[in-house]
Design an enzyme around this catalytic site. Structure first.
Site, PDB file in Angstrom:
ATOM      1  CG  ASP A   1     119.294  13.058  -5.797  1.00  0.00           C
ATOM      2  OD1 ASP A   1     119.858  14.035  -5.258  1.00  0.00           O
ATOM      3  OD2 ASP A   1     118.077  13.011  -6.026  1.00  0.00           O
TER       4      ASP A   1
ATOM      5  CB  SER B   1     114.086  18.582  -7.752  1.00  0.00           C
ATOM      6  OG  SER B   1     115.096  19.154  -7.001  1.00  0.00           O
TER       7      SER B   1
ATOM      8  CG  HIS C   1     118.809  16.106  -7.996  1.00  0.00           C
ATOM      9  ND1 HIS C   1     117.956  15.644  -7.019  1.00  0.00           N
ATOM     10  CD2 HIS C   1     118.383  17.350  -8.304  1.00  0.00           C
ATOM     11  CE1 HIS C   1     117.066  16.584  -6.746  1.00  0.00           C
ATOM     12  NE2 HIS C   1     117.306  17.615  -7.506  1.00  0.00           N
TER      13      HIS C   1
END
Ligand SMILES: *[C@@H]1O[C@H](CO)[C@@H](O)[C@H](O)[C@H]1NC(C)=O
Ligand SMILES: *[C@@H]1O[C@H](CO)[C@@H](O)[C@H](O)[C@H]1NC(C)=O
Ligand SMILES: *[C@@H]1O[C@H](CO)[C@@H](O)[C@H](O)[C@H]1NC(C)=O
Ligand SMILES: *[C@@H]1O[C@H](CO)[C@@H](O)[C@H](O)[C@H]1NC(C)=O
Length: 410
Positions: free
Chosen positions: A352, A191, A382
């Site tokens: 995501d 991320s 995510h």
């Protein structure tokens, strides 16, 4: 009659609360939906409790600090019986890191990996991530450096990049102290950590005094902050609204803190419709070439997708933020020349909103002649890599795939 009324109101409130906590939108095709509901529900309860605690008890703390405190854990162990990895906290040129190293070494100089953790640049830390990073060091049996970069909103762009770069530079220039082969160093992160890893690989490439990064392992990375209307953004806004693991709104909030150190509501509103940049910039060849939706495979584009307009935006806001956005460290996807980048493993998740950040970067790396393995885990959301009291099968697979790639290419 009066008592009944309270009972009914109570039941309605409880119903609404449990609906909020445990019945988020769960689109068809999302893997392990019950685990997803549970993890998201617990994340929401934690947020609610943090807010209550902040209101009642922490007069002197910001909400973000109180919220961070809810996740604080005990110091991880340095040695674990049966494990060949020892860890210790160190200072790399002013930056705190946790260094993992093999106790028994098979090679004179081992490869290494620098890992930047996720958490939107605002949350989590190297202790919370110890379970994942230790596992990575163990499976690869190499030196791993987990970086405690400074967090937003207290520290804004480019503090997080500077810290990650300092730690990486320290490892590369002191490699022999750690019995590391400086020509076999990887960067990795999930991320926001994947964003930092991407930037660091480019920065190291541009520094003639440093050996290049050999491999990057990027788990659902963010790669740009220009376009919040990619096909994946449009898909996730439609499916999740403001109720998911990483929403459109949360991204705008994090972006605002990254730039201004606070939630600037005007900016946040503009960002979500791509109105933070000027039409004249959107119409440049450079913008269209680097942030190119045609790179997204057709089958991953939702039916209702609309190409974002290129004739709207705010000249005033763009003028204000332009210098920061134009900094070559700000948006790795905006780099024109991607030749010479490391061998790359890029994992993206089907559910995501920043999926396409990863896909566009993977495609452009490939077009520039780099070795790329891009895997889209279509049922994933995510954050699926998260290792805690619940693990996701897909997350485990993603981790295994990324580590297998690193093992071969390092
Ligand atoms: C609250 O913050 C102020 C200013 O930072 C500090 O002087 C004070 O000691 C703090 N009070 C408590 C109870 O922590
Ligand atoms: C702007 O978008 C329109 C509609 O998608 C497109 O036809 C046009 O070529 C674009 N103009 C420029 C200068 O990019
Ligand atoms: C966008 O990508 C497509 C597919 O690779 C390519 O044909 C097109 O020329 C690209 N657009 C620009 C402006 O570079
Ligand atoms: C974006 O800006 C245009 C004007 O440039 C405006 O018409 C549009 O409503 C804005 N979008 C949003 C969602 O505010």
């Amino acid at each position: 009659m009066g008592a009944y009324r309270y009972v009914i109101i109570g039941v309605l409130i409880l119903g609404a609360l449990s609906g909020y906590l445990f019945h988020p939108p769960v689109p068809k095709g999302l893997s392990e939906p019950w685990k997803y509901r549970l993890v998201l529900g617990v994340a929401k309860i934690t947020r609610v409790l943090a807010f209550v605690k902040y209101r009642i008890a922490s007069r002197n703390q910001t909400f973000i600090d109180t919220y961070r405190g809810m996740y604080r854990k005990h110091r991880p162990k340095e040695l674990i019986s049966g494990s060949n990895i020892r860890s210790k906290v160190m200072n790399f040129d002013g930056v705190t890191v946790r260094l993992y190293e093999p106790i028994e070494r098979k090679e004179e100089a081992t490869p290494a990996m620098v890992f930047m953790h996720g958490g939107g640049l605002a949350f989590a830390n190297i202790d919370v991530y110890d379970r994942l990073t230790r596992q990575m060091a163990e499976k690869l049996d190499i030196v791993l450096v987990s970086v405690e970069y400074r967090k937003i909103p207290e520290y804004q762009f480019p503090a997080q990049i500077e810290d990650s770069m300092k730690a990486t530079r320290y490892l590369l220039t002191h490699a022999s102290d750690f019995k590391v082969d400086a020509s076999r160093v990887a960067v990795s992160g999930d991320s926001a950590g994947g964003y930092l890893a991407t930037v660091i690989a480019q920065q190291v490439y541009d520094d003639p005094d440093l050996p290049n990064i050999k491999v990057q392992v990027l788990f659902y990375p963010g790669t740009q902050m220009y376009d919040f209307q990619t096909p994946s953004h449009q898909k996730c806004s439609a499916l999740f609204g403001n109720d998911g693991m990483l929403t459109h709104q949360t991204l705008a909030w994090l972006g605002s803190m990254y730039h201004f150190g606070k939630a600037d509501f005007e900016f946040m509103g503009q960002v979500m419709s791509n109105n933070h940049t000027a039409p004249s910039f959107k119409q440049t060849k450079r913008y269209q070439k680097n942030i190119n939706h045609s790179l997204i495979p057709k089958e991953l584009i939702p039916d209702f997708y609309q190409p974002p307009p290129n004739n709207t935006g705010s000249d005033v806001l763009w003028e204000k933020i332009r210098d920061v956005y134009m900094d070559p460290r700000h948006d790795p996807l905006m780099r024109d020349d991607l030749r010479g980048m490391p061998d790359s493993f890029i994992a993206t998740c089907g559910f995501d909103c920043i999926r396409d950040d990863g896909i566009m970067y993977a495609k452009r790396l490939e077009q520039a002649g780099n070795h790329v393995e891009w895997v889209n885990y279509n049922g994933c959301f995510h954050g699926v890599l998260w290792q805690g009291w619940i693990n996701f099968k897909n997350g485990k697979q993603m981790l295994e795939d990324g580590l297998a790639y690193a093992k071969i290419h390092l």
